[in-house]
Design a protein around this motif. Structure first.
Motif, PDB file in Angstrom:
ATOM      1  N   ARG A 215      -2.381   4.783   1.974  1.00 51.78           N
ATOM      2  CA  ARG A 215      -1.547   4.425   3.118  1.00 51.78           C
ATOM      3  C   ARG A 215      -1.634   2.940   3.463  1.00 51.78           C
ATOM      4  NH1 ARG A 215      -3.950   7.279   6.241  1.00 51.78           N
ATOM      5  NH2 ARG A 215      -5.138   5.793   7.482  1.00 51.78           N
ATOM      6  N   THR A 216      -2.845   2.380   3.416  1.00 50.35           N
ATOM      7  CA  THR A 216      -3.035   1.004   3.865  1.00 50.35           C
ATOM      8  C   THR A 216      -3.034   0.001   2.731  1.00 50.35           C
ATOM      9  OG1 THR A 216      -5.456   1.170   3.720  1.00 50.35           O
ATOM     10  CG2 THR A 216      -4.418   1.855   5.790  1.00 50.35           C
ATOM     11  N   GLY A 217      -3.325   0.460   1.501  1.00 50.16           N
ATOM     12  CA  GLY A 217      -3.420  -0.465   0.382  1.00 50.16           C
ATOM     13  C   GLY A 217      -4.671  -1.308   0.391  1.00 50.16           C
ATOM     14  N   VAL A 218      -5.660  -0.921   1.196  1.00 49.67           N
ATOM     15  CA  VAL A 218      -6.911  -1.671   1.292  1.00 49.67           C
ATOM     16  C   VAL A 218      -7.965  -0.975   0.435  1.00 49.67           C
ATOM     17  CG1 VAL A 218      -8.725  -2.511   2.817  1.00 49.67           C
ATOM     18  CG2 VAL A 218      -6.351  -2.441   3.609  1.00 49.67           C
ATOM     19  N   PRO A 219      -8.538  -1.659  -0.548  1.00 46.98           N
ATOM     20  CA  PRO A 219      -9.562  -1.017  -1.388  1.00 46.98           C
ATOM     21  C   PRO A 219     -10.786  -0.614  -0.562  1.00 46.98           C
ATOM     22  CG  PRO A 219      -8.774  -3.061  -2.366  1.00 46.98           C
ATOM     23  CD  PRO A 219      -8.242  -3.037  -0.975  1.00 46.98           C
ATOM     24  N   ALA A 220     -11.544   0.298  -1.133  1.00 49.37           N
ATOM     25  CA  ALA A 220     -12.745   0.782  -0.437  1.00 49.37           C
ATOM     26  C   ALA A 220     -13.842   1.037  -1.458  1.00 49.37           C
ATOM     27  CB  ALA A 220     -12.435   2.056   0.346  1.00 49.37           C
TER      28      ALA A 220
ATOM     29  N   GLU B  92       6.705  -5.354  -7.431  1.00 43.42           N
ATOM     30  CA  GLU B  92       7.183  -5.716  -6.101  1.00 43.42           C
ATOM     31  C   GLU B  92       6.092  -5.577  -5.040  1.00 43.42           C
ATOM     32  OE1 GLU B  92       8.908  -3.756  -8.148  1.00 43.42           O
ATOM     33  OE2 GLU B  92      10.366  -5.296  -8.715  1.00 43.42           O
ATOM     34  N   GLY B  93       4.879  -5.137  -5.440  1.00 43.69           N
ATOM     35  CA  GLY B  93       3.778  -5.007  -4.495  1.00 43.69           C
ATOM     36  C   GLY B  93       3.705  -3.670  -3.800  1.00 43.69           C
ATOM     37  N   ARG B  94       4.558  -2.730  -4.169  1.00 44.64           N
ATOM     38  CA  ARG B  94       4.513  -1.411  -3.557  1.00 44.64           C
ATOM     39  C   ARG B  94       3.396  -0.566  -4.177  1.00 44.64           C
ATOM     40  NH1 ARG B  94      10.630   0.226  -4.573  1.00 44.64           N
ATOM     41  NH2 ARG B  94      10.002  -0.689  -6.576  1.00 44.64           N
ATOM     42  N   VAL B  95       2.713   0.213  -3.322  1.00 45.74           N
ATOM     43  CA  VAL B  95       1.650   1.097  -3.797  1.00 45.74           C
ATOM     44  C   VAL B  95       2.290   2.291  -4.474  1.00 45.74           C
ATOM     45  CG1 VAL B  95      -0.313   2.538  -3.158  1.00 45.74           C
ATOM     46  CG2 VAL B  95       0.057   0.354  -1.997  1.00 45.74           C
ATOM     47  N   ARG B  96       2.113   2.387  -5.800  1.00 47.52           N
ATOM     48  CA  ARG B  96       2.701   3.486  -6.564  1.00 47.52           C
ATOM     49  C   ARG B  96       1.683   4.532  -6.971  1.00 47.52           C
ATOM     50  NH1 ARG B  96       7.910   2.174  -7.754  1.00 47.52           N
ATOM     51  NH2 ARG B  96       8.024   4.438  -7.863  1.00 47.52           N
ATOM     52  N   ALA B  97       0.385   4.188  -6.817  1.00 52.54           N
ATOM     53  CA  ALA B  97      -0.667   5.148  -7.189  1.00 52.54           C
ATOM     54  C   ALA B  97      -1.985   4.674  -6.573  1.00 52.54           C
ATOM     55  CB  ALA B  97      -0.785   5.262  -8.704  1.00 52.54           C
ATOM     56  N   VAL B  98      -2.978   5.560  -6.646  1.00 47.39           N
ATOM     57  CA  VAL B  98      -4.341   5.262  -6.199  1.00 47.39           C
ATOM     58  C   VAL B  98      -5.277   5.607  -7.345  1.00 47.39           C
ATOM     59  CG1 VAL B  98      -6.167   5.765  -4.553  1.00 47.39           C
ATOM     60  CG2 VAL B  98      -3.794   5.745  -3.793  1.00 47.39           C
TER      61      VAL B  98
END
Length: 819
Positions: free
Chosen positions: A186-191, A219-225
């Motif tokens: 959701r946030t795109g912030v690594p952990a 384009e910088g969109r989060v497509r996967a984790v």
């Protein structure tokens, strides 16, 4: 073919006619998207898109893909596959367009060597779409979650691994791992985090170091984790053991109390290590005495202990401190063997194996640690107690056996490991030293307290001049006995000395020093010295005692000796109150009307300083005045300074209409907190005035002819008081003392009779020369007078004053008349 350029597929090849309908479908299409040729041929190619078609798709001509980013395609199972689509025009022999050949590959594919590197990585790797559906996992991840890649592709993380949807340690407010994955998506912030979970089919919790990061398109969109992790259970649990030992270092032994330390040992490992801890100690240890010697542990005899502490995670309650329960350990029991041999024992509940045979508890076979000889012990009986395993450790310190402690698990299924045994022994060793220190402290404190109480007045005298009451309380548990003391000393002439003091330091040394000072004060008081002179002599004594305590060698500890003292004298005849202080708080004086009588004298230096004078003062007190002598432990503590304490003491003393005994109890209850760190002494006195009719005096002329008149004056006064039975002795005493004053003294000479609990005869003159007893020879004509006085009376002495001296003697009387 070059391995570096090989692609491991699956790659879908799709033939699209000029109308945009699928006319050809490869096996790679089925492997990649799940659709068969029968399901796709003849349908619009746009039906494969999971979203609106990109501009020009698929009519655009070209030899390279028009879209560098992934195009979302629909998988047959409903999931989305991000793919790279390549379109090539298809023409006939006559150049007529026949459509397109479309190739589809999963977006982000790498060469075979790279894919094999990821697949064979010993770390667990996984990729998930933003809805947390499985896109790819490697073999290590499959072994961890006990699923193959084919079993989980397209499924949601929460469905496959529900155990990751809850925190293993809710008391730490840890976020479930699944929620952490969703947060990164959701946030795109690594952990980065350490995850503790219990794998399927295992009774042990594993700890994994994991990293989670977003996978973005151009384009910088989060497509996967994506995530990766490795098992660090050994390091994690070793760190947890070190943390528990560190906690034990700060949490065990905080108080010098045996039961309190036992409770600290019982509560520290629960619930992080075990579910139940019991601590059993010998009664001698609880009483501060020496523990029994090993010969007392005779084989075949029951060992009697006391349950000093017990703590359970099930009900989160402790055994009430101060009420240890008796427990018995039968001969041959595990606890008895541990105490007899001095070695720990690990008991594991047996479990039936597949064939019904009994096997070790869960996880034992996988434990790589080295067990000490004789461990672990498979014991079916502990299962009947509701336990899965138990470690029993003898409590030993400085070669002495103090008791035994048991660490048990009941709520958790995992069995103890050899490392757990080491942890249990380390915890017990730390606690054993603290318990033994507390035992030794209790013994020394009890000895010092017994010594001090034996040196304090066991029963205060009740002179006619004063009504007195006293209280003494040592510091709370965990503090050493101090050197506070007080005394009430009858003096000549019906006077009374009230003394209170405080010796520097605590423990046996302070108690012994207090006894020395009290004896010295009584000796100096018997000489009838004024308060300031008495303190001067006492100061010299303390200086000499301090020099005696200097070490004989540099390896011997230096003694410390210093004290404060307040010495007061009350005269019921004149109602004069004299006092001097050596660094001690001044007394509080409350008049009968409730007002405070100020004391203007300045306290002198503490005893042991030397070279400085002590100031004395005298006050006239009305009858019924209340005197309060106290030590600083009564008015000062950590939460209250001395000035506020004195103000509070004055407020309590304002209720002086009650009895002194009740008032003393009220003062101690009000002024002293439960956790006091210093001892406190209180001496209360209410003054009385001697009836003027019980005092008679007469000025004697310095002429031997006045001796008969002095005898007659005394006899007439005794007749007036109804004390005819004392006439014979009084006549001899008066004759001797008056004759000596006329012969050896200087005028003015004065005779005084005082009727108190005893009959006191005093003769004063202006000479400072004191008489003394001597043994008269057979033919000497004199030298026998004072000997007769000493034999016929119960006491005699000399009191020096600024005007000269007073020779006195006292005769015991019966019950005095009521005032």
């Amino acid at each position: 073919m070059d391995m570096a350029g090989e692609r491991d597929g699956p790659t879908a090849a799709i033939v699209v006619d000029p109308d945009g309908l699928v006319s050809g479908w490869s096996e790679g299409g089925r492997l990649l998207l799940g659709w068969t040729a029968e399901e796709t041929v003849g349908r619009p190619v746009t039906d494969l898109l999971a979203g609106p078609p990109p501009p020009g798709f698929p009519e655009s001509d070209g030899t390279a893909p028009d879209h560098a980013g992934p195009i979302p395609l629909r998988h047959r199972n409903g999931s989305t596959v991000d793919a790279v689509v390549t379109r090539q025009p298809l023409s006939g022999g006559d150049g007529r367009p026949l459509g397109h050949v479309v190739t589809v590959q999963r977006w982000g594919r790498r060469p075979v060597i790279a894919d094999r590197a990821f697949e064979q990585c010993p770390f667990a790797l996984g990729v998930y779409d933003p809805e947390l559906r499985f896109l790819w996992i490697n073999a290590s991840s499959g072994r961890v979650i006990a699923h193959s890649e084919e079993q989980v592709l397209g499924k949601k993380y929460r469905e496959v691994l529900p155990e990751f949807d809850r925190s293993l340690f809710p008391e730490r407010d840890d976020k479930p791992y699944t929620d952490k994955l969703a947060e990164v998506a959701r946030t795109g912030v690594p952990a980065r985090l350490i995850t503790v979970f219990q794998p399927r089919g295992s009774d042990y919790a594993n700890a994994w170091a994991t990293s989670i990061w977003p996978v973005r398109d151009p384009e910088g969109r989060v497509r996967a984790v994506a995530n990766w992790g490795f098992d660090m259970s050994a390091e994690y649990w070793a760190r947890q053991r070190l943390l528990m030992l560190n906690e034990a270092g700060g949490g065990i032994g905080r108080t010098l109390d045996v039961i309190g330390t036992a409770r600290e040992l019982a509560t520290t490992p629960v619930p992080g290590f075990v579910d139940l801890v019991t601590v059993d100690l010998f009664d001698e240890v609880l009483r501060g005495e020496e523990p029994p010697l090993p010969p007392a542990l005779t084989p075949g005899e029951t060992i009697e202990l006391s349950r000093a502490a017990q703590h359970s995670a099930r009900d989160d309650t402790d055994r009430a401190p101060g009420h240890p329960l008796p427990v018995s350990h039968a001969p041959g029991s595990v606890a008895a063997r541990c105490m007899a041999t001095g070695r720990s024992t690990v008991q594991l509940a047996a479990e039936p194996g597949p064939g019904g045979e009994w096997a070790f508890g869960p996880g034992l076979a996988a434990d790589p640690a080295h067990w000490p000889p004789g461990n672990p012990l498979i014991d079916e009986s502990i299962a009947a107690e509701g336990l899965t395993c138990r470690i029993t450790v003898p409590v030993r310190a400085r070669g002495a056996l103090l008791g035994v402690v048991a660490f048990s698990r009941s709520e958790r299924p995992e069995a103890f490991t050899a490392d757990d045994l080491i942890l249990a022994e380390e915890l017990t060793a730390k606690a054993a030293i603290a318990i033994d220190n507390a035992r030794r402290y209790s013994r020394e404190r009890a000895t010092a307290l017994t010594l001090q109480r034996s040196l304090l007045p066991q029963r205060l005298t009740s002179p006619e001049a004063l009504e007195v009451a006293s209280r003494y309380l040592p510091g709370g548990t965990g503090t050493e006995v101090g050197g506070d003391w007080f005394d009430v000393i009858p003096l000549s002439g019906a006077r009374v000395a009230l003394v209170v003091g405080d010796v520097v330091g605590h423990g046996l040394h302070a108690s012994a020093s207090m006894g020395r000072l009290r004896t010295a004060v009584r000796t100096l008081a018997d000489v009838d010295l004024p308060p300031d002179e008495l303190l001067t002599h006492l100061d010299d004594l303390v200086i000499h005692l301090s020099s005696d305590l200097q070490p004989a060698s540099r390896f011997q500890p230096t003694g410390e000796f210093g004290a404060t003292c307040l010495y007061t004298v009350y005269d019921p005849v004149s109602r004069r109150f004299a006092l001097a202080s050596a660094g001690h708080p001044l007394p509080l004086i409350i008049s009968p009307d409730g007002t405070r009588t100020p004391v203007s004298v300045q306290p002198g230096p503490p005893l042991g300083i030397g070279g400085l004078p002590f100031e004395a003062t005298e006050l006239d007190l009305p009858e019924g005045s209340l005197l309060a002598l106290y030590t600083d432990g009564l008015v000062g503590n950590r939460e209250r300074d001395v000035d506020h304490g004195i103000a509070e003491l004055l407020r309590v003393l304002s209720h002086s209409d009650t009895s002194l005994e009740s008032l003393s109890d009220t003062v101690m209850d009000t002024m002293l907190p439960e956790d006091r760190t210093d001892d406190a002494a209180l001496l209360l006195a209410r003054t009385h005035a001697l009836d003027p009719r019980h005092v008679a005096d007469w000025d004697v002329e310095p002429d031997p002819s006045q001796v008969p008149r002095a005898r007659k004056f005394a006899l007439d006064q005794l007749d007036n008081w109804g004390l005819e039975e004392a006439s014979f002795v009084t006549e001899l005493v008066v004759s001797e003392l008056v004759t000596n004053a006329i012969r050896y003294g200087e005028p003015p000479i004065r005779l005084r009779l005082i009727r108190d609990t005893s009959l006191i005869c005093e003769v004063s003159d202006a000479s400072s020369t004191a008489p003394h007893l001597r043994r008269a020879r057979a033919y000497d004509e004199g030298g026998r007078g004072l000997l007769l006085v000493a034999q016929l009376t119960q006491g005699w002495g000399t009191r020096h004053t600024t005007e000269g001296k007073t020779i006195w003697c006292a005769q015991t009387l019966g019950q005095p008349e009521p005032r």
